[in-house]
Each structure stands twice: as C-alpha cells, then as structure tokens.
Design a protein around this motif. Structure first.
Motif, PDB file in Angstrom:
ATOM      1  N   ASP A   1       1.828   3.926   2.698  1.00  0.00           N
ATOM      2  CA  ASP A   1       2.789   3.659   3.770  1.00  0.00           C
ATOM      3  C   ASP A   1       4.183   3.621   3.148  1.00  0.00           C
ATOM      4  O   ASP A   1       4.522   2.688   2.419  1.00  0.00           O
TER       5      ASP A   1
ATOM      6  N   GLY B   1      -6.030  -2.012  10.730  1.00  0.00           N
ATOM      7  CA  GLY B   1      -6.335  -3.388  11.100  1.00  0.00           C
ATOM      8  C   GLY B   1      -5.439  -3.713  12.289  1.00  0.00           C
ATOM      9  O   GLY B   1      -4.274  -3.317  12.313  1.00  0.00           O
TER      10      GLY B   1
ATOM     11  N   GLU C   1     -10.585  -5.100  11.828  1.00  0.00           N
ATOM     12  CA  GLU C   1     -10.371  -3.898  11.011  1.00  0.00           C
ATOM     13  C   GLU C   1     -10.967  -2.684  11.720  1.00  0.00           C
ATOM     14  O   GLU C   1     -12.143  -2.679  12.069  1.00  0.00           O
ATOM     15  N   LYS C   2     -10.138  -1.696  11.925  1.00  0.00           N
ATOM     16  CA  LYS C   2     -10.534  -0.402  12.512  1.00  0.00           C
ATOM     17  C   LYS C   2     -11.418  -0.529  13.763  1.00  0.00           C
ATOM     18  O   LYS C   2     -12.562  -0.039  13.790  1.00  0.00           O
TER      19      LYS C   2
ATOM     20  N   LEU D   1       0.895  -1.165   0.000  1.00  0.00           N
ATOM     21  CA  LEU D   1       0.000   0.000   0.000  1.00  0.00           C
ATOM     22  C   LEU D   1       0.923   1.202   0.000  1.00  0.00           C
ATOM     23  O   LEU D   1       1.610   1.475   0.997  1.00  0.00           O
TER      24      LEU D   1
ATOM     25  N   ILE E   1      -1.642  -3.180  11.651  1.00  0.00           N
ATOM     26  CA  ILE E   1      -1.141  -3.666  10.359  1.00  0.00           C
ATOM     27  C   ILE E   1      -0.712  -2.460   9.522  1.00  0.00           C
ATOM     28  O   ILE E   1      -1.427  -1.469   9.403  1.00  0.00           O
TER      29      ILE E   1
ATOM     30  N   THR F   1      -8.462  -7.549   5.926  1.00  0.00           N
ATOM     31  CA  THR F   1      -8.255  -8.000   7.307  1.00  0.00           C
ATOM     32  C   THR F   1      -9.236  -9.126   7.665  1.00  0.00           C
ATOM     33  O   THR F   1      -8.848 -10.098   8.326  1.00  0.00           O
TER      34      THR F   1
HETATM   35  C1  G1P Z   1      -5.683  -0.361   5.122  1.00  0.00           C
HETATM   36  C2  G1P Z   1      -6.047  -1.684   5.781  1.00  0.00           C
HETATM   37  C3  G1P Z   1      -5.709  -1.659   7.271  1.00  0.00           C
HETATM   38  C4  G1P Z   1      -4.250  -1.293   7.456  1.00  0.00           C
HETATM   39  C5  G1P Z   1      -3.919   0.024   6.733  1.00  0.00           C
HETATM   40  C6  G1P Z   1      -2.419   0.298   6.755  1.00  0.00           C
HETATM   41  O1  G1P Z   1      -6.536   0.648   5.638  1.00  0.00           O
HETATM   42  O2  G1P Z   1      -7.431  -1.938   5.592  1.00  0.00           O
HETATM   43  O3  G1P Z   1      -5.957  -2.928   7.842  1.00  0.00           O
HETATM   44  O4  G1P Z   1      -3.964  -1.179   8.840  1.00  0.00           O
HETATM   45  O5  G1P Z   1      -4.315  -0.025   5.360  1.00  0.00           O
HETATM   46  O6  G1P Z   1      -2.111   1.534   6.222  1.00  0.00           O
HETATM   47  P1  G1P Z   1      -6.706   2.085   4.933  1.00  0.00           P
HETATM   48  O7  G1P Z   1      -5.524   2.908   5.371  1.00  0.00           O
HETATM   49  O8  G1P Z   1      -6.745   1.840   3.469  1.00  0.00           O
HETATM   50  O9  G1P Z   1      -7.999   2.631   5.476  1.00  0.00           O
END
Ligand code: G1P
Length: 275
Positions: free
Chosen positions: A131, A170, A189-190, A128, A202, A230
C-alpha cells in the motif's frame, strides 16, 4: 513517542511473477525508488527511525538496499551523479535497520509475531509496503502517531472501498466519534460482501500496542488458514480499545498490477524530479 516500525516483507509477490521470481516484490520500483523505501521514508518522517524488517528467503537485496554500497559510493563520489543517491543517503543517515527472518509463511499475524524480537514492549507502527500512501501534508503514519498521543491504543488506517471489493480487505465497523474517526467494535478479515459490516477497509498502516503479541500467540488461524492480524485486533477491540482512522492522502494498491501502474503514473507526473 513511537520509535519503531515493523515491515512485514516476506511475502512472495505471486501477482508480479515472473518479475518477482528472484527479486523481492518490495524492491519493485515506482519510477526510480523501490516500494519499500517509500514506506521507510514515511516511517522516518513519523519519527519511527528504527525500521524492523520481517524478511524471508530471497529477500537479501532489501537488507543490501538499506546499507552502504561501498563500490557505488566510491565510483560516484564527487561526480554529478551523487544527487541520485540523495534520497537513500538521507534514509541511511536517519534510520536504523534490523532484520529477522520469517521461516514459514503463516499469515500477517504470524509475521507480526515474528517481529516481536525486534520490537520488544513498546507501541510500534506497521507498514505494508504494497500500500503506497502519498499525501502533500504529513504522511499517514505521522497522522496516526499524532492520534496515538491522544488515544494510546491500537489504530488502523481505513478507506472506503466499493462494497463489492470488501473481500480483499479487513473490514471494520464501529462508533463514529468524529468525522473519519471510529472506535472499532467489529473487524472481519476478507468478508463476503453480503456479510461485511461496512465498506470501511483496513489499509496497510497500523499503530499497535505491544499486548498484540500475547493476543497473536493465542489467535488461531482464520481466513485462508492464516494467523490474521485482523482477528487479533478484534480481540483487542473487545478487551479494550482499537481506533480506525480515515487518513488524509491517496493510497495505491501496489500489490495489484493496475494499482502499481496507477501509482507509477502518479509519481512520475507529480513527484519525479526530471533533470
Ligand atoms: C492485509 C490485511 C488486510 C488489509 C490489507 C491491506 O491483507 O490482512 O486486513 O485490509 O492487508 O492492504 P493482504 O493484502 O495481505 O491479503
């Protein structure tokens, strides 16, 4: 051993509007390099040279970035400016880029499932690119690929976060096998901070085994009405094994403006080659 990495890059980037109105958030630069290129370099370093992008409408500049710009090459070839193309030329020499479009935004789990056509039936990495993870030694994906060799199951990267911030992530709980390594038995999740199983969040780096696709197909929408990766990983943890790994390195939350600015300052101070 793991040759492919999936990049879900279809998100809207609303927190960076108006900058992201007609420009993908993944193309926002940290100093002079787009965010997504940092992730691609990390994947290539880990041996994941096929970078599979799950894109969406308005994301064509990502595909263009990972292709030759014929005019640019022609203009600056043989000049002192060629050095500015070094990093992207290096990426293009080593990487193969495949794309599929996610037509509807139904969550990270849905984005991963959309990538199935590009991944097939082998284990794969996920980045992702919001990050940004930097380490002086091996990158986070390379660290996780090494662990995969040992455990042969899905692995999530984790980091301790302040308890009041768990609702952005998560969150995992599990048995600690050794310092920084957990066998996951619960993932949410959240979660509301008062219901969170821990403060181990996570971070956007995963290694997934391909059975995740069948699980995702059966996973109903969860938090925010979206299909959550998650939740699918929680099923995988119950059926077999999911590991959580507290990685070496620094992580910047470039999905938020303060994290983005912090990353920019850090990269400028520590990595930018001034000439
Ligand atoms: C996503 C995931 C989440 C994770 C996060 C990390 O969430 O769903 O589990 O902890 O990325 O950056 P988002 O940031 O897309 O809401």
């Amino acid at each position: 051993m793991i040759h492919k990495c999936l990049f879900p890059v279809a998100g809207y980037g609303t927190r960076f509007l108006p900058a992201t109105k007609s420009m993908p958030k993944e193309m926002l630069p940290i100093v002079n390099k787009p965010l997504v290129q940092y992730g691609v370099e990390e994947a290539i370093e880990a041996g994941m040279t096929t970078c599979a992008m799950v894109t969406g409408r308005g994301k064509r500049s990502i595909a263009d970035h990972f292709d030759i710009s014929y005019e640019l090459e022609h203009q600056i070839s043989g000049t002192g400016k060629e050095v500015y193309l070094d990093s992207i030329r290096n990426v293009l020499d080593k990487g193969i880029f495949t794309m599929v479009r996610q037509r509807e935004m139904k969550g990270l789990g849905h984005a991963i499932l959309t990538g199935e056509a590009l991944i097939g039936s082998d284990p794969f990495g996920v980045v992702l690119s919001d990050d940004l993870c930097l380490n002086d030694g091996p990158g986070v994906l390379a660290q996780m690929a090494e662990l995969y060799r040992q455990f042969r199951c899905s692995i999530v990267a984790i980091q301790e976060v302040p308890p009041e911030e768990v609702n952005k992530y998560g969150v995992i709980a599990g048995e600690s096998l050794k310092d920084g390594l957990y066998r996951v038995d619960k993932m949410v999740e959240k979660p509301d901070p008062k219901d969170a199983p821990s403060n181990l969040a996570i971070i956007g780096r995963y290694i997934l085994t391909p059975d995740i696709f069948d699980i995702l197909r059966e996973t109903p929408p969860g938090a925010n009405g979206e299909v959550q990766l998650t939740d699918a990983l929680q099923t995988q943890a119950q059926q077999g094994c999911v590991m959580a790994y507290r990685f070496q390195g620094r992580r910047f939350d470039c999905g938020s403006v303060p994290g983005f600015v912090e990353a920019t300052n850090f990269v400028y101070e520590n990595h930018y080659r001034r000439d």
